[in-house]
Design a protein around this motif. Structure first.
Motif, PDB file in Angstrom:
ATOM      1  N   ILE A  73      55.973  54.870  60.545  1.00  0.00           N
ATOM      2  CA  ILE A  73      54.882  54.598  59.778  1.00  0.00           C
ATOM      3  C   ILE A  73      54.865  52.885  59.671  1.00  0.00           C
ATOM      4  CG2 ILE A  73      53.428  54.925  57.784  1.00  0.00           C
ATOM      5  CD1 ILE A  73      53.744  57.489  59.399  1.00  0.00           C
ATOM      6  N   PRO A  74      53.723  52.495  59.853  1.00  0.00           N
ATOM      7  CA  PRO A  74      53.608  51.059  60.040  1.00  0.00           C
ATOM      8  C   PRO A  74      53.914  50.377  58.613  1.00  0.00           C
ATOM      9  CG  PRO A  74      51.681  51.714  60.579  1.00  0.00           C
ATOM     10  CD  PRO A  74      52.580  52.924  60.700  1.00  0.00           C
ATOM     11  N   LEU A  75      54.495  49.292  58.408  1.00  0.00           N
ATOM     12  CA  LEU A  75      54.625  48.567  57.034  1.00  0.00           C
ATOM     13  C   LEU A  75      53.632  47.542  57.168  1.00  0.00           C
ATOM     14  CD1 LEU A  75      58.602  47.968  56.956  1.00  0.00           C
ATOM     15  CD2 LEU A  75      57.396  50.140  56.204  1.00  0.00           C
ATOM     16  N   PHE A  76      53.331  47.306  55.746  1.00  0.00           N
ATOM     17  CA  PHE A  76      52.282  46.130  55.533  1.00  0.00           C
ATOM     18  C   PHE A  76      53.110  44.936  54.592  1.00  0.00           C
ATOM     19  CE2 PHE A  76      48.285  43.683  54.977  1.00  0.00           C
ATOM     20  CZ  PHE A  76      47.758  43.928  56.070  1.00  0.00           C
ATOM     21  N   HIS A  77      54.094  44.753  55.114  1.00  0.00           N
ATOM     22  CA  HIS A  77      55.007  43.759  54.498  1.00  0.00           C
ATOM     23  C   HIS A  77      56.160  43.457  55.287  1.00  0.00           C
ATOM     24  CE1 HIS A  77      58.260  46.402  53.218  1.00  0.00           C
ATOM     25  NE2 HIS A  77      57.402  47.210  52.987  1.00  0.00           N
ATOM     26  N   GLY A  78      56.861  42.213  55.032  1.00  0.00           N
ATOM     27  CA  GLY A  78      57.974  41.683  55.906  1.00  0.00           C
ATOM     28  C   GLY A  78      57.126  40.857  56.978  1.00  0.00           C
ATOM     29  N   GLU A  79      58.003  39.769  57.380  1.00  0.00           N
ATOM     30  CA  GLU A  79      57.522  38.945  58.357  1.00  0.00           C
ATOM     31  C   GLU A  79      57.117  39.509  59.604  1.00  0.00           C
ATOM     32  OE1 GLU A  79      59.174  34.900  60.641  1.00  0.00           O
ATOM     33  OE2 GLU A  79      60.181  35.463  58.546  1.00  0.00           O
ATOM     34  N   GLU A  80      58.137  40.512  60.255  1.00  0.00           N
ATOM     35  CA  GLU A  80      57.956  41.066  61.421  1.00  0.00           C
ATOM     36  C   GLU A  80      56.553  42.088  61.586  1.00  0.00           C
ATOM     37  OE1 GLU A  80      60.773  43.242  64.816  1.00  0.00           O
ATOM     38  OE2 GLU A  80      61.538  43.099  63.055  1.00  0.00           O
ATOM     39  N   ALA A  81      56.403  42.894  60.475  1.00  0.00           N
ATOM     40  CA  ALA A  81      55.456  43.968  60.598  1.00  0.00           C
ATOM     41  C   ALA A  81      54.175  42.952  60.393  1.00  0.00           C
ATOM     42  CB  ALA A  81      55.517  44.698  59.351  1.00  0.00           C
ATOM     43  N   LEU A  82      53.978  42.018  59.590  1.00  0.00           N
ATOM     44  CA  LEU A  82      52.898  41.394  59.487  1.00  0.00           C
ATOM     45  C   LEU A  82      52.449  40.563  60.699  1.00  0.00           C
ATOM     46  CD1 LEU A  82      52.948  40.103  55.720  1.00  0.00           C
ATOM     47  CD2 LEU A  82      51.629  41.871  56.725  1.00  0.00           C
ATOM     48  N   ALA A  83      53.401  40.079  61.534  1.00  0.00           N
ATOM     49  CA  ALA A  83      53.093  39.263  62.651  1.00  0.00           C
ATOM     50  C   ALA A  83      52.753  40.264  63.718  1.00  0.00           C
ATOM     51  CB  ALA A  83      54.356  38.797  63.135  1.00  0.00           C
ATOM     52  N   GLY A  84      53.242  41.326  63.685  1.00  0.00           N
ATOM     53  CA  GLY A  84      52.745  42.508  64.582  1.00  0.00           C
ATOM     54  C   GLY A  84      51.310  42.849  64.356  1.00  0.00           C
ATOM     55  N   TRP A  85      50.817  43.106  62.929  1.00  0.00           N
ATOM     56  CA  TRP A  85      49.525  43.229  62.564  1.00  0.00           C
ATOM     57  C   TRP A  85      48.620  42.269  62.878  1.00  0.00           C
ATOM     58  CZ3 TRP A  85      47.674  47.701  62.383  1.00  0.00           C
ATOM     59  CH2 TRP A  85      48.366  48.725  61.727  1.00  0.00           C
ATOM     60  N   GLN A  86      49.062  40.962  62.896  1.00  0.00           N
ATOM     61  CA  GLN A  86      48.104  39.690  63.301  1.00  0.00           C
ATOM     62  C   GLN A  86      47.806  39.664  64.752  1.00  0.00           C
ATOM     63  OE1 GLN A  86      50.034  36.271  62.230  1.00  0.00           O
ATOM     64  NE2 GLN A  86      47.985  34.825  62.297  1.00  0.00           N
ATOM     65  N   LYS A  87      48.833  40.297  65.721  1.00  0.00           N
ATOM     66  CA  LYS A  87      48.546  40.277  66.993  1.00  0.00           C
ATOM     67  C   LYS A  87      47.514  41.602  67.153  1.00  0.00           C
ATOM     68  CE  LYS A  87      52.770  38.837  69.055  1.00  0.00           C
ATOM     69  NZ  LYS A  87      52.369  37.437  68.441  1.00  0.00           N
ATOM     70  N   VAL A  88      47.477  42.704  66.412  1.00  0.00           N
ATOM     71  CA  VAL A  88      46.448  43.713  66.057  1.00  0.00           C
ATOM     72  C   VAL A  88      44.817  43.222  65.978  1.00  0.00           C
ATOM     73  CG1 VAL A  88      45.568  45.765  65.348  1.00  0.00           C
ATOM     74  CG2 VAL A  88      48.026  45.387  65.725  1.00  0.00           C
TER      75      VAL A  88
END
Length: 367
Positions: A73-88
């Motif tokens: 399940i995707p996280l919405f915290h932490g540098e790596e997860a938020l960087a992934g969401w930014q690409k989305v």
């Protein structure tokens, strides 16, 4: 078929969309370690390119150890997860779409030992599961404040990395809804009591998110009567009770309500044809998103029931009439968009014979 009402631009005080089609949030679970990768970005990009006006992502975990159940399940915290969401976000914007994350805590819907943090116990207003059984101790006021700040941080991060709005998941028996629901909220302090008292946690979450994102950023609040564990559950038996539930949330800063029902065409209360979104719009004056089986003709995933060919879900006419009557403002489409990312464009161009109908097997992959 005149689909003009579905594809008129939408404009509210804080949000402009090219049309009235919203992609409903649907748990997919294809983010190993909680980090959305390029395949997730492509999945959402395809729906934006297919004509969706606003994408609401699958539920994403706020920064709390028992926020969700599942290691993918995707996280919405932490540098790596938020960087992934930014690409989305970048992929969706490049395709001409807009997107909001749904921020989520499952509360007592989580089972002890669930991933990604098996050592973390489920938490809820009274420590009761969705059947009313005692599982854990009630949340302390200090723990409640920590949760409120986790929601606010997620909202702030959504704005920072470029999302167009944020949705708070207050539906289906998850944490925010557990505070709203009498069965799971037996507290006697200010977070419990009568219906208005039970809105206090949600109100404080909305206020904290509003402070975090400022006055001009759209906050969407999703709520429902039904729960994943109880399709017949109700927070409000009458329009008057529904107003008691919604008005504090309006005053706290909700801009748009997402009223989740399982059948968009069913009336919510006797004596009126309005569905839950229709009543929400009428009582609050705020824009409302409706949802519920749009475009489905096949079996529901993991359920025995079936939408028959002659049900309104098989036809778009009832939806168009409700939009033309301004019963609600936007319509969320769920599983129909899993099987066919171009569903909106095909409907708009009267190519409905080309629509790929939903099949539960589509849930097994991210395409």
């Amino acid at each position: 078929m005149n689909t003009e009402s579905l594809f008129k631009p939408f404009q509210s005080e804080k949000l402009e969309l090219s049309n009235r089609v919203v992609m409903a949030p649907m748990t997919r679970g294809f983010s190993p370690g909680g980090v959305p990768g390029p395949d997730v970005a492509e999945y959402y990009r395809l729906r934006a390119a297919g004509g969706v006006g606003l994408i609401i992502t699958e539920g994403t975990a706020i920064n709390h150890p028992s926020a969700v159940s599942g290691a993918s399940i995707p996280l919405f915290h932490g540098e790596e997860a938020l960087a992934g969401w930014q690409k989305v976000v970048e992929a969706v914007h490049e395709a001409g779409g807009k997107i909001a994350p749904q921020i989520w805590h499952v509360g007592m819907a989580r089972k002890p030992g669930d991933e990604p943090n098996p050592e973390a116990a489920p938490v809820g207003p009274s420590g009761l599961d969705l059947s009313g059984n005692k599982v854990n101790e009630p949340l302390s006021e200090e723990e409640i404040q920590q949760l409120i700040q986790a929601y606010a941080q997620a909202a702030a991060d959504a704005k920072r990395i470029g999302f167009d709005a944020v949705e708070l998941h207050g539906a289906h028996g998850y944490l925010l809804d557990q505070f709203l629901w009498e069965r799971t909220n037996q507290r006697t302090d200010r977070y419990g009591g009568d219906l208005v008292g039970r809105t206090t946690f949600a109100v404080e979450v909305v206020k904290a998110c509003r402070e975090a994102v400022g006055p001009d950023y759209p906050i969407i609040f999703r709520y429902s009567q039904w729960k994943m564990s109880d399709y017949k559950a109700r927070l409000a038996e009458t329009p008057e009770q529904l107003e008691q539930l919604l008005q504090p949330l309006v005053e706290a800063g909700v801009d748009i309500f997402h009223a989740s029902t399982r059948r968009f065409w069913l009336p919510e209360f006797e004596g009126s044809e309005l569905n839950l979104a229709g009543w929400t719009r009428k009582l609050t004056g705020k824009p409302a998103i409706s949802v519920g089986s749009v475009g489905l003709k096949s079996e529901f995933a993991n359920r025995a029931e079936q939408v028959e060919e002659d049900d309104p879900a098989a036809h778009i006419d009832p939806l168009l009439r409700k939009l033309e009557d301004q019963e609600f403002d936007l319509i969320a489409v769920g599983r129909a968009l899993i099987s066919d990312p171009a569903w909106p464009n095909k409907v708009r161009e009267n190519r409905t014979d080309e629509i790929e109908m939903f099949n539960p097997e589509a849930l097994q992959k991210l395409v």
